[in-house]
Scaffold this motif. Structure first.
Motif, short mmCIF file in Angstrom:
data_model
loop_
_atom_site.label_atom_id
_atom_site.label_comp_id
_atom_site.label_asym_id
_atom_site.label_seq_id
_atom_site.Cartn_x
_atom_site.Cartn_y
_atom_site.Cartn_z
N VAL A 1 42.98 41.35 58.67
CA VAL A 1 43.32 40.69 57.41
C VAL A 1 44.80 40.89 57.12
O VAL A 1 45.23 42.01 56.87
N ASP A 2 45.58 39.84 57.20
CA ASP A 2 47.00 39.98 56.89
C ASP A 2 47.52 38.82 56.04
O ASP A 2 48.71 38.65 55.87
N ARG A 3 46.61 38.02 55.50
CA ARG A 3 46.99 36.92 54.61
C ARG A 3 45.77 36.58 53.76
O ARG A 3 44.67 37.06 54.06
N PRO A 4 45.97 35.77 52.69
CA PRO A 4 44.81 35.42 51.87
C PRO A 4 43.68 34.82 52.70
O PRO A 4 43.89 33.92 53.49
N GLN A 5 42.49 35.40 52.54
CA GLN A 5 41.32 34.94 53.28
C GLN A 5 40.67 33.77 52.54
O GLN A 5 40.63 33.76 51.31
N THR A 6 40.19 32.80 53.28
CA THR A 6 39.59 31.65 52.61
C THR A 6 38.10 31.48 52.91
O THR A 6 37.43 30.68 52.28
N ASP A 7 37.59 32.28 53.85
CA ASP A 7 36.16 32.19 54.16
C ASP A 7 35.35 33.07 53.22
O ASP A 7 34.58 33.91 53.65
N LEU A 8 35.55 32.88 51.93
CA LEU A 8 34.84 33.73 50.98
C LEU A 8 34.82 33.07 49.61
O LEU A 8 35.48 32.06 49.37
N GLY A 9 34.01 33.65 48.73
CA GLY A 9 34.00 33.22 47.34
C GLY A 9 34.26 34.44 46.47
O GLY A 9 33.79 35.53 46.78
N ILE A 10 35.03 34.26 45.40
CA ILE A 10 35.35 35.39 44.53
C ILE A 10 34.87 35.13 43.11
O ILE A 10 35.00 34.01 42.60
N ILE A 11 34.30 36.16 42.50
CA ILE A 11 33.96 36.10 41.08
C ILE A 11 34.75 37.19 40.37
O ILE A 11 34.70 38.36 40.78
N PHE A 12 35.50 36.81 39.35
CA PHE A 12 36.30 37.79 38.61
C PHE A 12 35.58 38.19 37.33
O PHE A 12 34.58 37.60 36.94
N GLN A 13 36.17 39.18 36.66
CA GLN A 13 35.61 39.61 35.39
C GLN A 13 35.60 38.47 34.38
O GLN A 13 34.63 38.26 33.67
N ASP A 14 36.72 37.74 34.32
CA ASP A 14 36.74 36.54 33.48
C ASP A 14 36.44 35.34 34.36
O ASP A 14 36.76 35.33 35.54
N ALA A 15 35.85 34.31 33.75
CA ALA A 15 35.39 33.18 34.55
C ALA A 15 36.53 32.39 35.18
O ALA A 15 36.33 31.72 36.19
N VAL A 16 37.74 32.49 34.60
CA VAL A 16 38.89 31.67 35.00
C VAL A 16 38.52 30.24 35.41
O VAL A 16 38.74 29.82 36.53
N LEU A 17 37.99 29.50 34.43
CA LEU A 17 37.67 28.10 34.68
C LEU A 17 38.87 27.23 34.31
O LEU A 17 39.75 27.66 33.57
#
Ligand SMILES: Nc1ncnc2c1ncn2[C@@H]1O[C@H](COP(=O)(O)OP(=O)(O)OP(=O)(O)O)[C@@H](O)[C@H]1O
Ligand SMILES: [Mg+2]
Lengths: 258, 280
Positions: free
Chosen positions: A73-89
């Motif tokens: 891992v040496d750059r932003p990964q895109t094979d994933l989904g992220i959920i943050f504390q705030d929904a950031v919609l």
């Protein structure tokens, strides 16, 4: 035995600010197997978010190695989904578009995933809200939208940074059940960060316990409880696990001894 | 909820709420202004104030009708200066704000200069522009430009910086390019701030144009105001002030209308209780 999907080996992180250097995490080594849900619990400021962001490639690590599926891992990964504390919609888009932005930005075929998006929304009880704007939703509903957004592109990896952190107790219980159900359906590899020991025990296959800053791993507990686990049928064994984790924190001086 | 299952009382309630709202929002201000004008009219007549000190509203209205042609002609002149200055401020201010937020180096270079010039009272530059550019349109446009420029640059820059770090991380995790992050995430996030700057600037632009005319002009509402003043035509002065106010309000409401069209999600638009007039 196959290689773990995610591996962290002796990972360090020192943040350099204008005035000084903050050692956030030190010598962190753990791995996550495919289809495993691992939770990290630890006191505030111990570097949990930092670890998650390093795994996602959003923050660089200053020592050690991180690999996902064998790749460094040496750059932003895109094979994933992220959920943050705030929904950031996106305030300016409706619920369905907020889920499909994931598909849209990736240049994937929107029409192909629309059905999937609608199914996910339905699964978390948001059918009928597809054309509503975020300001018409409650905090819990917004967080559910962000869960759908993290899953719609069917990523192999799900990262969750205190996904229940800003919700009331009742909604936390409901959404943690949503997450367990969705996870059991698709068995994604998942990393969950939380402040709550019971939530970690309820959801995780293994719980990583961290020390105060600079964050180090002090223990890893395997949780052997049958699934689906439910808040209303928790037994002795559950209490044993939470008690053990509690004890580790007490030894660390994080929780006061009674 | 299905339409049929909504209790009738609630629907009635909504109807009467709507009516009350209409009453409050539209009718009450009209009543307030009317009362104000009537008191003015009656007071001036009872106290027998001379017209050159304080004309009655009816006298002002009659003068405005009589001099309608002049007022209109000069309004066009001032409107032209104001709009040119205002749009110039947008055309330069918005790209400048984008560059400032995109480049740390440029930010460090330009922001101290901007902050310095922001504290200079812009209208004090008007006489200087007269010396440099004469009595034509140019100096008025320049003052209108300068005075509306800073709220636009500053609010747009604040807006572009207001995006949450989580939102950017989210975009990166989707593989968004720099350009996508800007157009799909950062720019839309900044719109409410940008519009608040645009609205403040819209009420300032007319001030700039008029001050430019005060310093030296042979047409425009500012010029007309000065001429009326030297002839002690107080009713006409009031008429000119009304025309100026209407001009500023029209621009403000056009921008406000665009705002409600473009960013209906914005909280101050929804609650409809923001006040973003600039004062100068
Ligand atoms: N961008 C940054 N620059 C400098 N220091 C940082 C940065 N991000 C985090 N830190 C520091 O690193 C330490 C760990 O932060 P982190 O956000 O990972 O903690 P956390 O465990 O997620 O805390 P919380 O439970 O409160 O969310 C903190 O002491 C914090 O001050
Ligand atoms: Mg955190």
């Amino acid at each position: 035995m196959t290689e773990p999907y995610i591996q962290l080996k002796n990972v360090d992180k020192i943040y350099l600010t204008k005035t000084d250097a903050i050692e956030a995490v030190r010598d962190v080594t753990f791995d996550i197997n495919e289809s495993e849900l691992v939770a990290i619990v630890g006191p505030s400021g111990c570097g949990k978010t930092t670890i998650l962001k390093m795994v996602a490639g959003l923050v660089s690590h200053t020592g050690g190695t991180i690999t996902i599926g064998g790749k460094i891992v040496d750059r932003p990964q895109t094979d994933l989904g992220i959920i943050f504390q705030d929904a950031v919609l996106l305030d300016w888009q409706d619920v369905l578009s907020n889920v499909l932005i994931q598909i849209n930005i990736r240049g994937m075929d929107q029409s192909e995933y629309e059905q999937k998006a609608r199914e996910l929304l339905k699964d978390v009880g948001l059918d009928g809200f597809e054309t509503k704007k975020p300001y018409e939703l409650s905090g819990g509903m917004k967080q559910r939208v962000s869960i759908c957004r993290a899953l719609v592109h069917e990523p192999p990896l799900l990262l969750m940074d205190e996904p229940f952190g800003s919700l009331d107790a009742l909604t936390r219980e409901q959404i943690s059940m949503d997450i367990q159900r969705l996870w059991m359906e698709e068995r994604k590899t998942a990393l969950l960060i939380t402040h709550s020991i019971p939530e970690a025990v309820l959801l995780a296959d293994r719980v990583i316990i961290m020390s105060p800053r600079p964050g180090r791993i002090v223990d890893i507990k395997k949780i052997d409880l049958p699934r689906p686990r439910r808040w209303d049928s928790l037994d002795m064994k559950f209490n044993e696990y939470t008690g053990e984790i509690r004890k580790v924190f007490q030894q660390q001086g994080v929780l006061a001894l009674r | 909820m299905d339409k049929e299952t909504i209790p009738q009382e609630l629907l009635d309630q909504r109807k009467s709420d709507k009516f009350n709202e209409l009453l409050r929002k539209r009718l009450l201000p009209v009543i307030g202004i009317t009362i104000f004008l009537v008191i003015w009219e009656v007071a001036v007549r009872i106290l027998e104030l001379p017209s050159y000190l304080l004309p009655t509203p009816s006298e002002i209205a009659i003068t405005m009708v009589e001099r309608f042609h002049d007022l209109l002609q000069n309004s066009w002149v001032t409107a032209y200066e104001m709009l040119l200055g205002y749009f110039l401020a947008i055309a330069i201010g918005v790209p400048l704000a984008i560059t400032i937020t995109a480049s740390k180096t440029f930010d460090n270079f330009i922001t101290p200069i901007l902050l310095f010039f922001q504290t200079v009272p812009k209208i004090s530059l008007a006489p200087l522009f007269l010396v440099w550019f004469g009595v034509g349109t140019m100096p008025k446009v320049l003052v209108a430009f300068l005075i509306s420029f800073f709220p636009i640059v500053i609010d747009t820059a604040v807006g572009l910086r207001s995006i949450s770090p989580d939102m950017i991380d989210l975009a990166k995790s989707m593989g968004a390019t720099k350009q996508q992050i800007f157009t799909r995430f950062r720019l839309p996030t900044s719109l409410p701030y940008m519009f608040s700057g645009l609205k403040v600037a819209s009420t300032l632009a007319v001030v700039g144009a008029v001050v430019g005319e005060f310093v030296g002009a042979d047409k425009g509402l500012g010029y007309m105001l000065l001429v009326a003043n030297s002839n002690l035509q107080t009713a006409l002065m009031f008429g000119t002030i009304v025309a100026l106010t209407v001009q500023g309000l029209i621009l403000f409401y056009i921008i406000q209308f665009l705002e409600t069209m473009l960013i209906p999600w914005h909280i101050t638009v929804r609650s409809g209780k923001e006040q973003e007039f600039g004062t100068m």
